[in-house]
Write a protein that holds these residues in place. Structure first.
Motif, PDB file in Angstrom:
ATOM      1  N   ALA A 141       1.880   0.798  10.826  1.00  0.00           N
ATOM      2  CA  ALA A 141       2.680   1.017   9.618  1.00  0.00           C
ATOM      3  C   ALA A 141       3.179   2.154   8.354  1.00  0.00           C
ATOM      4  O   ALA A 141       3.481   3.294   8.706  1.00  0.00           O
ATOM      5  CB  ALA A 141       2.213   0.139   8.335  1.00  0.00           C
TER       6      ALA A 141
ATOM      7  N   TYR B 109      10.139  -4.022   9.118  1.00  0.00           N
ATOM      8  CA  TYR B 109      10.853  -3.334   7.989  1.00  0.00           C
ATOM      9  C   TYR B 109      11.721  -1.983   8.862  1.00  0.00           C
ATOM     10  O   TYR B 109      11.508  -2.101   9.823  1.00  0.00           O
ATOM     11  CB  TYR B 109       9.683  -2.598   7.216  1.00  0.00           C
TER      12      TYR B 109
ATOM     13  N   ARG C 144       0.846  -4.228   1.141  1.00  0.00           N
ATOM     14  CA  ARG C 144       0.279  -3.881  -0.168  1.00  0.00           C
ATOM     15  C   ARG C 144      -0.162  -4.573  -1.058  1.00  0.00           C
ATOM     16  O   ARG C 144      -0.674  -3.794  -1.743  1.00  0.00           O
ATOM     17  CB  ARG C 144       1.318  -2.590  -0.553  1.00  0.00           C
TER      18      ARG C 144
ATOM     19  N   ASP D  70       6.953   6.541   9.143  1.00  0.00           N
ATOM     20  CA  ASP D  70       6.218   5.388   9.869  1.00  0.00           C
ATOM     21  C   ASP D  70       5.814   6.515  11.140  1.00  0.00           C
ATOM     22  O   ASP D  70       6.032   7.357  11.339  1.00  0.00           O
ATOM     23  CB  ASP D  70       6.713   4.233  10.226  1.00  0.00           C
TER      24      ASP D  70
ATOM     25  N   TYR E  65       3.914  -1.062  -3.736  1.00  0.00           N
ATOM     26  CA  TYR E  65       4.751  -0.234  -2.567  1.00  0.00           C
ATOM     27  C   TYR E  65       6.264  -0.142  -3.362  1.00  0.00           C
ATOM     28  O   TYR E  65       7.003  -1.481  -3.155  1.00  0.00           O
ATOM     29  CB  TYR E  65       5.339  -1.231  -1.356  1.00  0.00           C
TER      30      TYR E  65
ATOM     31  N   TYR F  32      11.370   5.746   3.504  1.00  0.00           N
ATOM     32  CA  TYR F  32      11.007   4.358   2.616  1.00  0.00           C
ATOM     33  C   TYR F  32      11.154   3.570   3.044  1.00  0.00           C
ATOM     34  O   TYR F  32      12.979   2.715   3.918  1.00  0.00           O
ATOM     35  CB  TYR F  32      11.687   4.581   1.278  1.00  0.00           C
TER      36      TYR F  32
ATOM     37  N   ASN G 275       2.176   5.368   2.647  1.00  0.00           N
ATOM     38  CA  ASN G 275       2.295   4.992   0.999  1.00  0.00           C
ATOM     39  C   ASN G 275       2.917   5.560   0.683  1.00  0.00           C
ATOM     40  O   ASN G 275       1.908   7.169   0.650  1.00  0.00           O
ATOM     41  CB  ASN G 275       1.120   4.951   1.180  1.00  0.00           C
TER      42      ASN G 275
ATOM     43  N   LEU H 226       9.905  -7.461   2.636  1.00  0.00           N
ATOM     44  CA  LEU H 226       9.247  -7.001   2.237  1.00  0.00           C
ATOM     45  C   LEU H 226       7.660  -7.132   2.288  1.00  0.00           C
ATOM     46  O   LEU H 226       6.348  -7.020   3.177  1.00  0.00           O
ATOM     47  CB  LEU H 226       9.667  -5.749   0.878  1.00  0.00           C
TER      48      LEU H 226
ATOM     49  N   LEU I 269       5.383  -5.066   4.874  1.00  0.00           N
ATOM     50  CA  LEU I 269       4.973  -4.239   3.018  1.00  0.00           C
ATOM     51  C   LEU I 269       3.542  -5.092   2.973  1.00  0.00           C
ATOM     52  O   LEU I 269       3.158  -4.729   1.729  1.00  0.00           O
ATOM     53  CB  LEU I 269       5.894  -4.091   2.560  1.00  0.00           C
TER      54      LEU I 269
ATOM     55  N   SER J  94       3.071  -6.360  -4.921  1.00  0.00           N
ATOM     56  CA  SER J  94       2.585  -5.719  -4.049  1.00  0.00           C
ATOM     57  C   SER J  94       3.007  -4.266  -4.329  1.00  0.00           C
ATOM     58  O   SER J  94       3.202  -3.823  -5.592  1.00  0.00           O
ATOM     59  CB  SER J  94       4.212  -5.225  -3.412  1.00  0.00           C
TER      60      SER J  94
ATOM     61  N   ASP K  36       6.383  -4.522  14.102  1.00  0.00           N
ATOM     62  CA  ASP K  36       7.143  -3.578  12.834  1.00  0.00           C
ATOM     63  C   ASP K  36       8.209  -4.810  12.145  1.00  0.00           C
ATOM     64  O   ASP K  36       9.238  -5.084  13.148  1.00  0.00           O
ATOM     65  CB  ASP K  36       7.174  -3.054  12.240  1.00  0.00           C
TER      66      ASP K  36
END
Length: 603
Positions: free
Chosen positions: A24, A324, A347, A48, A424, A331, A27, A337, A344, A422, A322
């Motif tokens: 993931a 994203y 989160r 990541d 994030y 980021y 953060n 997301l 994401l 979320s 994944d």
């Protein structure tokens, strides 16, 4: 939904050949890290598993020194040996050292040394459909039914582990509600699969001899822990319930931040023993390969790690990728997301409310089939049940079945109830009718990087419709200059958390749609269907414990329908001995809706 697309998606997502390391996104919330000498430094993490890095709060690159500290990165992109501190606590010599560095060049050098450590290995660009079908049959036994997976709860002489009973409850207890949770990890997968996948996570405390710094090599950490696992009497007694080549979870006793000071790659991820040690690891008669490497401690709270983080990494073990993309600063800013656990959604609601699998992921795992819109759908109202009912629609490019839209309903209930919360980057979602766009590119997905380009998204949420948005009108395609028969969905009406109605023509309305208190509405939720299939002496027998008109379809490996048998009774038989040898996809429909599918092999 087009059949060959289903076969391709399902098999591409769950085939278990190792393709990359998965994790993931970091953060970016600032954390205070305590160095070995007792001093502290405030840092941010970026990136990541493919490339991640850390900076002090004032933008100075830092990295682990292998001994449990964060140090400044030098001009060559390597650990300098100088303990990192917040700007107010730096000595004059430290300030002079940092003034001599160009942080942009430091970043480039560090990335050149540490980026791309896990190169992607792609399968052949052309995979015969028969091979895909065989893969789906093999994998199908792994992601359905009652399955058991070992969890290695590791401690060392200098770092203790969480109480194993506490970890077991978080992973397995029905209705787990401690500390504001909505359910356990087992609950999550039962919900996401519509009850088709019921995993149990067996927690085994593993005490490694020596200190954590003695295991700064991942292969040593993994093999030592597995050697101790297979000697445990409780594991030996339980081993018959595990897969022949056993997937597993290892939870180390530190946070991601702490672990990274000993090994740059000690960052929660999914990987394979096949890649780590160049082979499946065999010990004491047992074999291990795919694993999730997860920290026990949450970096924000120091408590037992977020449920969503563990779910995300284990979903990689199951075969998902994944969704994203990341910007130049690391980021995650691209993709669905907060709407997806593989983006994401980790989160959402402080990580206690991971959003359940999307229709795209459920179909990829073979847990559901989406209902395709056809031309004769234009002049009738459509009822859309919540995703928990395993119901969603697809609108497919008539010239290219790998490009399509998905329409699913996500009310704010259960695990999906915190999509709007979320943590994030301030990105928030909302609940309602999701309109997804999918441009399925096999290479992009198998590289675990389907959304690297914000101008060419391979999967994303186009729009979320709620009571304030009554239509969506852009079912446009990019491939092969194709056009949809439908311009959009219109006159959308939401009936609580149980039903959504709409039409496909702006000249119609949903007046015929049943009202919430009508008898017809009471029948809207799907009834569970018991379907049994077996082949004996060349005869396929199918039993369906449900009244109504039914249809049995047999499709060969090329996507050609070779049998189409309507029936009204609860059972039907057909001779398959004369069919060409190889895999055949069997589908059962009740009332025009597919309720079951299974791959059989004609011998």
């Amino acid at each position: 939904m087009k059949l060959s697309r289903f076969i391709s998606l399902f098999c591409s997502f769950v085939v278990f050949f190792p393709v990359s390391m998965m994790a993931a996104p970091a953060n970016p919330k600032p954390v205070v890290f305590t160095q070995k000498d007792g001093s502290t430094v405030t840092i941010r993490h970026y990136g990541d598993e493919h490339y991640h890095f850390a900076k002090t709060i004032d933008g100075i690159h830092i990295t682990g020194d292998g001994n449990g500290n964060y140090v400044y990165v030098d001009a060559e992109g390597k650990p300098s040996g100088i303990i990192a501190r917040d700007s107010a606590n730096r000595t004059d010599s430290e300030k002079d050292f940092l003034k001599s560095l160009d942080q942009s060049e430091v970043h480039s050098k560090h990335k050149a040394l540490n980026g791309g450590r896990f190169p992607e290995t792609l399968p052949p660009s052309v995979i015969k459909p028969s091979a895909l079908l065989r893969a789906s049959k093999r994998v199908n036994t792994f992601v359905t039914g009652e399955r058991c997976f070992p969890v290695l709860l590791v401690s060392t002489d200098d770092y203790g582990a969480f109480d194993s009973a506490k970890v077991y409850k978080k992973l397995n207890k029905k209705g787990y509600s401690e500390d504001g949770h909505i359910g356990s990890m087992r609950d999550y997968f039962i919900e996401s699969s519509g009850g088709k996948f019921k995993p149990t996570f067996d927690v085994y405390p593993i005490s490694l001899p020596g200190d954590f710094e003695d295991y700064d090599d991942e292969s040593k950490l993994m093999t030592t822990a597995l050697d101790l696992l297979v000697e445990r009497p409780d594991f030996i007694e339980r081993a018959g319930d595990y897969e022949r080549i056993c997937p597993f979870i290892l939870m180390h006793p530190l946070t991601n931040e702490d672990a990274a000071t000993y090994n740059y790659n000690y960052y929660s991820h999914q990987y394979y023993m096949t890649y780590l040690i160049r082979n499946v690891y065999k010990t004491n008669g047992y074999a291990f390969d795919s694993y999730a490497f997860v920290s026990q401690k949450d970096e924000d709270t120091g408590k037992l790690n977020r449920l969503a983080t563990i779910v995300h990494e284990f979903s990689h073990v199951l075969g998902l990728y994944d969704l994203y993309g990341v910007d130049s600063e690391g980021y995650a800013t691209v993709g669905p997301l907060p709407f997806d656990i593989m983006a994401l959604g980790t989160r959402n609601g402080e990580g206690k409310f991971p959003p359940t699998f999307s229709a795209f992921e459920r179909e990829s795992m073979g847990w559901m089939l989406m209902e395709e819109f056809f031309t004769d759908s234009l002049l009738r109202p459509h009822m859309l049940e919540p995703i928990s009912s395993m119901h969603a629609y697809s609108v497919t490019n008539p010239k290219d079945e790998d490009e399509y839209y998905i329409i699913e309903y996500r009310p704010a209930v259960g695990f999906d109830s915190k999509i709007s919360e979320s943590e994030y980057s301030g990105v928030q979602g909302k609940n309602g009718v999701f309109v997804w766009y999918v441009d399925y590119d096999e290479t992009a997905f198998l590289r675990n990087d389907p959304n690297p380009d914000p101008d060419h998204m391979h999967i994303d949420i186009k729009q979320v419709l709620d009571r304030k948005n009554t239509y969506y009108a852009d079912f446009s395609f990019k491939r092969k200059d194709a056009k949809s028969s439908f311009t959009g969905i219109y006159d959308l009406k939401v009936y609580g958390d149980s039903l959504v109605c709409f039409v496909l023509s702006q000249d119609e309305d949903v007046t015929p749609c049943p009202e919430p208190k009508s008898d017809a509405f009471a029948l809207a939720p799907r009834q569970p269907v018991s379907v049994q299939m077996r082949v004996r002496e060349g005869v396929l027998s199918v039993q369906v414990a449900m009244p109504g008109s039914k249809r049995l379809r047999l499709v060969d490996a090329m996507g050609v329908c070779i049998r189409n048998i309507p029936f009204d009774s609860e059972s039907v038989q057909t001779d398959v001995s004369s069919l060409a040898r190889g895999p055949v996809l069997v589908m059962v429909e009740v009332g025009g809706k597919r309720v079951a599918h299974q791959v059989i092999t004609v011998r």
